[in-house]
Enzyme design. Structure first.
Site, short mmCIF file in Angstrom:
data_model
loop_
_atom_site.label_atom_id
_atom_site.label_comp_id
_atom_site.label_asym_id
_atom_site.label_seq_id
_atom_site.Cartn_x
_atom_site.Cartn_y
_atom_site.Cartn_z
N LYS A 179 -5.90 -2.62 -4.98
CA LYS A 179 -6.51 -3.85 -4.46
C LYS A 179 -6.87 -3.60 -3.00
O LYS A 179 -6.02 -3.59 -2.12
CB LYS A 179 -5.58 -5.06 -4.55
CG LYS A 179 -6.41 -6.35 -4.35
CD LYS A 179 -5.68 -7.50 -3.70
CE LYS A 179 -5.45 -7.39 -2.25
NZ LYS A 179 -6.66 -7.49 -1.40
N GLU A 255 3.19 1.44 5.26
CA GLU A 255 2.63 1.86 6.55
C GLU A 255 2.17 0.58 7.25
O GLU A 255 1.23 -0.07 6.80
CB GLU A 255 1.43 2.81 6.35
CG GLU A 255 1.76 4.09 5.61
CD GLU A 255 2.64 5.04 6.41
OE1 GLU A 255 2.94 4.76 7.59
OE2 GLU A 255 3.06 6.06 5.84
N CYS A 289 -4.53 1.68 13.41
CA CYS A 289 -3.12 1.37 13.62
C CYS A 289 -2.49 2.28 14.67
O CYS A 289 -1.47 1.95 15.25
CB CYS A 289 -2.36 1.50 12.31
SG CYS A 289 -2.46 3.17 11.64
N GLU A 382 1.25 -6.84 18.53
CA GLU A 382 0.07 -6.06 18.14
C GLU A 382 -1.16 -6.95 18.20
O GLU A 382 -1.20 -8.02 17.59
CB GLU A 382 0.23 -5.51 16.72
CG GLU A 382 -0.95 -4.65 16.29
CD GLU A 382 -0.88 -4.21 14.82
OE1 GLU A 382 -0.67 -5.06 13.94
OE2 GLU A 382 -1.03 -3.01 14.57
P1 NAD Z 1 -3.08 -7.29 6.13
O1 NAD Z 1 -1.63 -7.07 6.06
O2 NAD Z 1 -3.59 -8.62 6.51
O3 NAD Z 1 -3.78 -6.96 4.73
C1 NAD Z 1 -3.63 -5.71 4.12
C2 NAD Z 1 -3.81 -5.87 2.62
O4 NAD Z 1 -2.74 -6.67 2.11
C3 NAD Z 1 -5.09 -6.56 2.20
O5 NAD Z 1 -5.59 -5.94 1.04
C4 NAD Z 1 -4.64 -7.99 1.90
O6 NAD Z 1 -5.45 -8.67 0.99
C5 NAD Z 1 -3.27 -7.71 1.32
N1 NAD Z 1 -2.32 -8.83 1.40
C6 NAD Z 1 -2.21 -9.77 2.35
N2 NAD Z 1 -1.19 -10.61 2.07
C7 NAD Z 1 -0.65 -10.18 0.92
C8 NAD Z 1 0.44 -10.63 0.11
N3 NAD Z 1 1.17 -11.68 0.46
N4 NAD Z 1 0.74 -9.95 -1.02
C9 NAD Z 1 0.02 -8.86 -1.37
N5 NAD Z 1 -1.03 -8.39 -0.66
C10 NAD Z 1 -1.36 -9.05 0.48
O7 NAD Z 1 -3.64 -6.15 7.12
P2 NAD Z 1 -5.12 -5.96 7.64
O8 NAD Z 1 -5.43 -7.08 8.57
O9 NAD Z 1 -6.01 -5.70 6.48
O10 NAD Z 1 -4.98 -4.59 8.45
C11 NAD Z 1 -4.58 -4.52 9.79
C12 NAD Z 1 -3.10 -4.24 9.89
O11 NAD Z 1 -2.78 -3.07 9.18
C13 NAD Z 1 -2.61 -3.98 11.31
O12 NAD Z 1 -1.37 -4.57 11.48
C14 NAD Z 1 -2.49 -2.46 11.36
O13 NAD Z 1 -1.60 -1.97 12.33
C15 NAD Z 1 -2.01 -2.18 9.98
N6 NAD Z 1 -2.29 -0.79 9.61
C16 NAD Z 1 -1.27 0.11 9.57
C17 NAD Z 1 -1.53 1.45 9.24
C18 NAD Z 1 -0.46 2.50 9.20
O14 NAD Z 1 -0.73 3.61 8.72
N7 NAD Z 1 0.75 2.23 9.66
C19 NAD Z 1 -2.83 1.83 8.95
C20 NAD Z 1 -3.84 0.86 9.00
C21 NAD Z 1 -3.56 -0.45 9.33
O1 6OD Z 2 -4.78 9.74 9.30
C1 6OD Z 2 -4.07 9.21 8.43
O2 6OD Z 2 -3.63 9.83 7.46
C2 6OD Z 2 -3.72 7.79 8.54
N1 6OD Z 2 -2.88 7.32 7.60
C3 6OD Z 2 -4.24 7.03 9.52
C4 6OD Z 2 -3.91 5.66 9.70
C5 6OD Z 2 -4.60 4.93 10.59
C6 6OD Z 2 -4.36 3.54 10.77
O3 6OD Z 2 -5.22 2.74 10.97
#
Ligand code: NAD
Ligand code: 6OD
Length: 478
Positions: A179, A255, A289, A382
């Site tokens: 998803k 993540e 992220c 964040e």
């Molecule tokens: P989000 O958590 O709002 O959404 C991520 C996904 O989760 C989407 O597909 C969303 O529809 C789904 N989702 C939301 N609520 C849900 C629930 N209750 N149950 C199941 N699924 C649900 O995140 P975003 O706004 O799409 O992305 C930005 C965030 O992601 C930032 O906090 C960023 O730091 C983090 N991020 C982390 C990494 C990492 O590797 N650590 C990488 C990329 C992004």
């Molecule tokens: O480079 C990657 O493998 C990775 N997971 C990056 C994540 C970036 C977050 O936005």
């Protein structure tokens, strides 16, 4: 690009539709079908059937070949993937062409290669000898797939991050239900087309679109037929998914978010540190992220660093928008909050006016702040935009204390020319990744993930294969 579900090898668009908005100018790109509980059920059922059918009996060679076909299929449609990612996110073309699409191809090829280093049927050397209390025995370990894996991905690197999980999940023989974020459905739909063309058995890969809370994401992560969940997104969403998964004790790999620090020591190559911080804070408008939002600079070079970083931020052009109007409002609300909390705005601080169609989009200015106390919300929370706060420090211990005083622990950057300092400091920064004199340099075999509120588990190379498969002990009495 028409977003469609892909369930059991069939494309379908049932469920109410919601609009897909282009972040670059606010226009409507198309519509996306919202998966109902029935669509999610169908996808989980199709995935289960695939495991009981041809996909469940594929061997390593067939799966490696399947991953390579998918990689080739993405490569053959390189421009379509780039265009779809650009349309959904508004990111610069260069970024899509040099990061998103090549990494998606690389993710599939890397896991195809890794499969050969990892025979699944006898993962460890057999251990002949005495088994406690039962006499002589031969023990060996078999790795088997977890089963039906739910993958939930975010909007910031839609193709890169979904394939980063899909490739190892399929490599291990699982069936996948993806998803993607509701904001970025297009490359996932294209990927389903490529997987369909590659001839993977029906149900090995399934795609459902829709929102998270009380919608497709929640239906999927709470589904009793799901054997594991791999999620990338916000920490608060991770907590919600964890609660939902608890009912079925479903294993999770998370993540999550970050508030990443950079430490700039006075002995650093300052040109490189400024260049590196421009990249680490402002790439993809801070919507990675791993981006730096807190910069700690040793006092003798603090003023020069701030001046140079501010000038570079002001001079940035061609940057992409925030993903949505809501996210722009969130970032701008932090710019206002920072001012209210007493920040000095060195660069940016608002929304740009371009005088063209981009004014209908969701841009914010690259922003450099100073002068906030460490307790300020703009320093602790964040923001996920093109913004960093720069603060001075006087000693190495103080720098480490400031860097580590965070609920998050995803990634950090250390700038120094002193080799001993680099080795001394790097292991003491409480983040899952520490880059020294660089940022976001990636080897796909290395462990990737966060500590504290930034995640649970590690991805990358063997670490992903470990999550997506389970070791089973076979003990034969002789
Ligand atoms: P989000 O958590 O709002 O959404 C991520 C996904 O989760 C989407 O597909 C969303 O529809 C789904 N989702 C939301 N609520 C849900 C629930 N209750 N149950 C199941 N699924 C649900 O995140 P975003 O706004 O799409 O992305 C930005 C965030 O992601 C930032 O906090 C960023 O730091 C983090 N991020 C982390 C990494 C990492 O590797 N650590 C990488 C990329 C992004
Ligand atoms: O480079 C990657 O493998 C990775 N997971 C990056 C994540 C970036 C977050 O936005």
């Amino acid at each position: 690009m028409k977003a469609e579900h892909y369930v059991g090898g069939v494309f379908r668009s049932d469920g109410p539709a919601f609009p897909l908005i282009a972040p670059v100018d606010g226009t409507e790109l198309g519509s996306v079908p919202e998966a109902t509980r029935e669509v999610v059920d169908d996808a989980v059922t199709a995935a289960r059937a695939a495991l009981q059918g041809p996909w469940g009996s594929t061997g390593v060679e067939e799966r490696a070949a399947a991953l390579r076909s998918v990689a080739d299929g993405i490569e053959a449609r390189f421009d379509e993937f780039a265009d779809a990612e650009i349309a959904d996110t508004g990111r610069p073309r260069e970024f899509a062409r040099t990061v998103d699409v090549p990494r998606a191809i690389g993710n599939f090829r890397a896991y195809a290669d890794l499969l050969y280093g990892r025979p699944e049927r006898a993962y460890t050397t057999p251990i002949p000898g005495w088994s406690t209390g039962t006499g002589e025995a031969l023990n060996y370990t078999v790795r088997r797939p977890l089963g039906v894996v739910a993958i939930i991905s975010p909007w910031n690197l839609p193709l890169l991050l979904s394939t980063w999980k899909i490739a190892p999940a399929l490599a291990c023989g699982n069936a996948v239900v993806l998803k993607p974020s509701e904001e970025t459905p297009s490359t996932a739909t294209l990927l389903a087309r490529v997987i369909d063309d590659a001839g993977l058995p029906d149900g090995a890969f399934n795609l459902v679109h829709g929102h998270g809370p009380a919608a497709a994401g929640e239906f999927l992560t709470g589904h009793p037929g799901v054997d594991a969940i791999a999620f990338t997104g916000e920490s608060a969403t991770g907590a919600a998914i964890m609660r939902n998964a608890a009912d079925h004790v479903t294993p999770i790999s998370f993540e999550l978010g970050g508030k990443n620090p950079a430490l700039v020591f006075a002995d650093a190559d300052l040109d490189a540190a400024v260049d590196g911080t421009v990249r680490s804070s402002f790439t993809h408008s801070g919507q990675i992220c791993l981006c730096t939002e807190r910069v700690y600079v040793e006092r003798p070079v603090f003023d020069e660093f701030v001046t140079r970083l501010g000038e570079r931020a002001e001079a940035l052009t061609g940057y992409g928008p925030m993903i949505s109007a809501d996210h722009r409002e969130k970032v701008l609300s932090y710019y206002r909050l920072a001012r209210d909390e007493g920040a000095t705005v060195v660069a940016g601080g608002g929304a740009p006016a371009f005088g063209d169609e981009r004014d209908g989009g969701f841009h914010v200015e690259p922003t450099v702040l100073t002068g906030l106390p460490e307790t300020a919300r703009a320093v602790r929370e964040e923001i996920f935009g093109p913004v960093c706060h720069v603060a001075p420090f006087d000693t190495e211990d103080e720098a480490l204390r400031l860097a580590n005083d965070s609920p998050y622990g995803l990634a950090s950057t250390v700038w120094t020319r002193d080799l001993s300092r680099a080795h001394r400091v790097a292991p003491r920064v409480e983040t899952g990744v520490v880059w020294v004199n660089c940022w976001n340099l990636r080897d796909l075999r290395t462990p990737f993930g966060g500590v504290k509120a930034s995640g649970i588990g590690r991805e990358g190379g063997e670490y992903s294969l470990d999550f997506f498969s389970e070791p089973v002990n076979v003990c034969i009495q002789i």
